[in-house]
Structures are given as structure tokens and as C-alpha cells.
Design an enzyme around this catalytic site. Sequence first.
Site, PDB file in Angstrom:
ATOM      1  N   ASP A 274       0.727  -1.351   0.053  1.00  0.00           N
ATOM      2  CA  ASP A 274       0.076  -0.029  -0.055  1.00  0.00           C
ATOM      3  C   ASP A 274       0.936   1.194   0.028  1.00  0.00           C
ATOM      4  O   ASP A 274       1.975   1.065   0.174  1.00  0.00           O
ATOM      5  CB  ASP A 274      -0.895   0.043   1.316  1.00  0.00           C
ATOM      6  CG  ASP A 274      -2.353   0.461   0.775  1.00  0.00           C
ATOM      7  OD1 ASP A 274      -2.410   1.835   0.462  1.00  0.00           O
ATOM      8  OD2 ASP A 274      -3.288   0.020   0.869  1.00  0.00           O
ATOM      9  N   HIS A 320     -12.546  -1.205  -8.308  1.00  0.00           N
ATOM     10  CA  HIS A 320     -14.005  -0.212  -8.349  1.00  0.00           C
ATOM     11  C   HIS A 320     -13.785   0.922  -8.088  1.00  0.00           C
ATOM     12  O   HIS A 320     -14.809   2.049  -8.300  1.00  0.00           O
ATOM     13  CB  HIS A 320     -14.956  -1.022  -7.651  1.00  0.00           C
ATOM     14  CG  HIS A 320     -14.921  -0.870  -5.995  1.00  0.00           C
ATOM     15  ND1 HIS A 320     -15.933  -0.669  -5.217  1.00  0.00           N
ATOM     16  CD2 HIS A 320     -13.755  -0.610  -5.215  1.00  0.00           C
ATOM     17  CE1 HIS A 320     -15.554  -0.265  -3.952  1.00  0.00           C
ATOM     18  NE2 HIS A 320     -14.332  -0.082  -3.913  1.00  0.00           N
TER      19      HIS A 320
END
Length: 422
Positions: A274, A320
Site C-alpha cells: 500500500d 472499483h
Amino acid sequence: MTARAQELSVSLSDNISTIQRFLETNKLPSLSIEQDVPFQYQANPDFTRPRDAAVLACKELLSLLTGAFGTLTSQTTAENANTQAICRFKIAESFPDKQESATFDEIADRCGLPEPEVRRIIRASLPSYIFREKSRGTVTHTAASRLLATFPLMRQWIETTGAEIHPAALKVADAIEKWPGSEEPNHTGYNIANNTTDNAFIHMSKQPGRAEKFAAAMTLFSNGPGYAPTHLVDNYPWDRHSSGTIVDVGGSHGEYSIPIAQKFSSIQRVIVQDLPHVIEQAGATAPADLQDRVTFMAHDFFQPQPVKGADVYLLRWILHDWPDTYATRILCGLVPALEKSSKVVIHEYIVPEPGQTPTVQDQTLRIFDTSMRALTNGKEREARDWKKLFAEADDRFKIEEMWTPERSSLGIIVVGWDASAV
């Protein structure tokens, strides 16, 4: 004693029968979503009384069937406004210790608001089945208000929805008008609502605590039905990657890859990637007994993947967040690292075609889709959208399987890599 749900179903059936007799008496067609009852009949008490009773029975029955979680996460903007106030001023938490009931005065004393304000907020929430006022001036917990009182993550979700998602969603039409056809993540309702040219994630990160609060609120669904890690852990054959490496791309604190490592001890390495500020906080979250197998790495997924030849590159609820143009870039970033044996595993919604799923579930999916469009121009994708996305990223990607496991809200897409293709 007859169960409340049964009482409501009887009431609903009786009132629908009354409405049908009214329609037949007046030579009107049966209720239909294609044709409304003529306006001149809609004010007739013989129609409005059973109609209103049936609507109320439907609303309460829906709340019973979806539970407190569903009741609170499917609110309208107006309902959310009152629920935000309940959370902000800790109204649900302001009952005397261990009591299920309290007066307006007792709650007001504890939460610090004037009694008329407390009474107004609570009574506005009664139609949403948050609290009950069984006797005048005395408030009793419901399952929904009790959840607000005891589950901080739900309170965070309510406040974040009101502060971030609803204002952005109400500006979607303005964004479409201002930037027709745009796939830029900073051409959105969020940008108009917040008067910024930064995309939502960058804009939030510039204000201390805002991005962290948003991220924490989004983890609510990891605790909700259909979203728990077990659906991913139990429905993909992770044991086929014994002694291998899994890279959790954009994996935050490893909420999903750590359970995989825990269940499949033969997996040699799990690398959670991340952005640097996330990894700084995430490093301490791995259980002590996994620290030799689970590591954390700072990585921007728009850049080339630095871990070469991993068995699985896992992307859970990553794509998404982004329109196709940017989702394609994320997938292209994996290409330099892929080998013939590598798999890309996507864990996201696979939106069914209309009519292929219950209406309540379909409504939830469409709400998510609208929310992603409002925030970042992201989207929830149908099967054909996933196929198109991988084909546009690189024709060496080959979708091998695509399904939504039973009881899971998110689907699993397994993508292979044809290293021999040119």
C-alpha cells in the site's frame, strides 16, 4: 404469541385484498409498476387507508428482514441526516447505565443537547425504526439504536456517508453535465461538492484524519454479511500455491491476506502493499506468529510491480475505485512481474444483469455503483465489463473463472497469464 413478522404479513395481505376490491369496484386495473392508480382515486380514503397500512407493514417487515445493519446502511439522505445527529451527539449512548429505556430529559442531560432538540431528533428517527417511544416521553432501544450505541464502526459509517458520499452523489448529474464522458477521477460529484480539483483520495489526505476516518468507515462491510474474509479464504484453492508467494496489492493492513496466511501455513510469503503512510501504520498489525511470513511493502499500484513471479497478485476491492482508464493502468503495472504460473485474483462485485438477482440486492449494487461514480468516477462492473477491462489492459490476460460464491456479496475472478502470446 404470533411473531411480529407474521402479524405484518397478515396485515399486508388483508390490506392488499382491500385495495384490490376497491380497484375492482371502480373498474380499475390491478396495481402495476407500469400503470399508476388514476390521480382522482388516490385521495379516496377507501384507497389511502389500506394503502398506507400496507406501506407501513412493508417498511417494518423490510427492517425486520434486513436487520439493524441493513436498516442503517440503506437510509435515504433525510434519514441519514437525523442518524448523523444521533451519532455526533452520542444520543444512543446516553441512556442511563444498563437501561434499555430513558426519558428525553435523561438523554438530554447526558448528551448535552436541549431536551427539545433531543426529542425532535429522536422522533424524526422513529419511522426509521431507530428507537421506540412506547409511552409518551420514554424512549426504548431498538436493534438499530442499540447497534449505534455499541458499535463505533457503524457510527463512523453513518457520519462518513453523510459527510462524503451523499453530498458527492447529489452532484453526479452536475458532474456529468460539466465533464461529459470523462473518466478522470477528479471530474466527479465529489469535486463539485468540495470545490476541489484533486481526486477524492488526495483531497481527503490533505486534511488531518479525514482519509483515515473514511478508510475506517469503509471497513464496516468487512464485518457485514457477505463481506467477511472467510468468503475469499474458503472459496479459492489457496493450497495450490504451497511454498509460494501472494502479493496483496493495495491491501491496507492485510485484513484479507493475513487470514489466508493463517489458514494456509504452507504459503511461504504474503506481501501486503500500500502507500507509505498506510504501511507505516500497518506494519504492527501482523500477528507475532506470522511476522516471518507476512511483510509490508510501500508501493504505488500505478507503478510497475516490484515483486516478480509471485504465485498470486490479489486485488480486493481496488479496481472499483477507478474508471476503466485508470483500472487498466493498474493491471498494466502488474505485467512486468507476471510469469506463466502467476494468477491475478480479483475480489469484487460481479454485477448481475437486471432480473438475475433479488431486487434488494440489485438495489445495493446500484447504490455502490452510484457512490463510486460520485467519488472517483469508479464503477461496479458486470461480467462483460470485466472481460473488456482485461482485454484492453493486455490480451495476454486470460480470465479462467468468474463466479460469486454462495452467501458472498463479492465475486472471485481468476485471471491467468499467457506468457507465450505475442
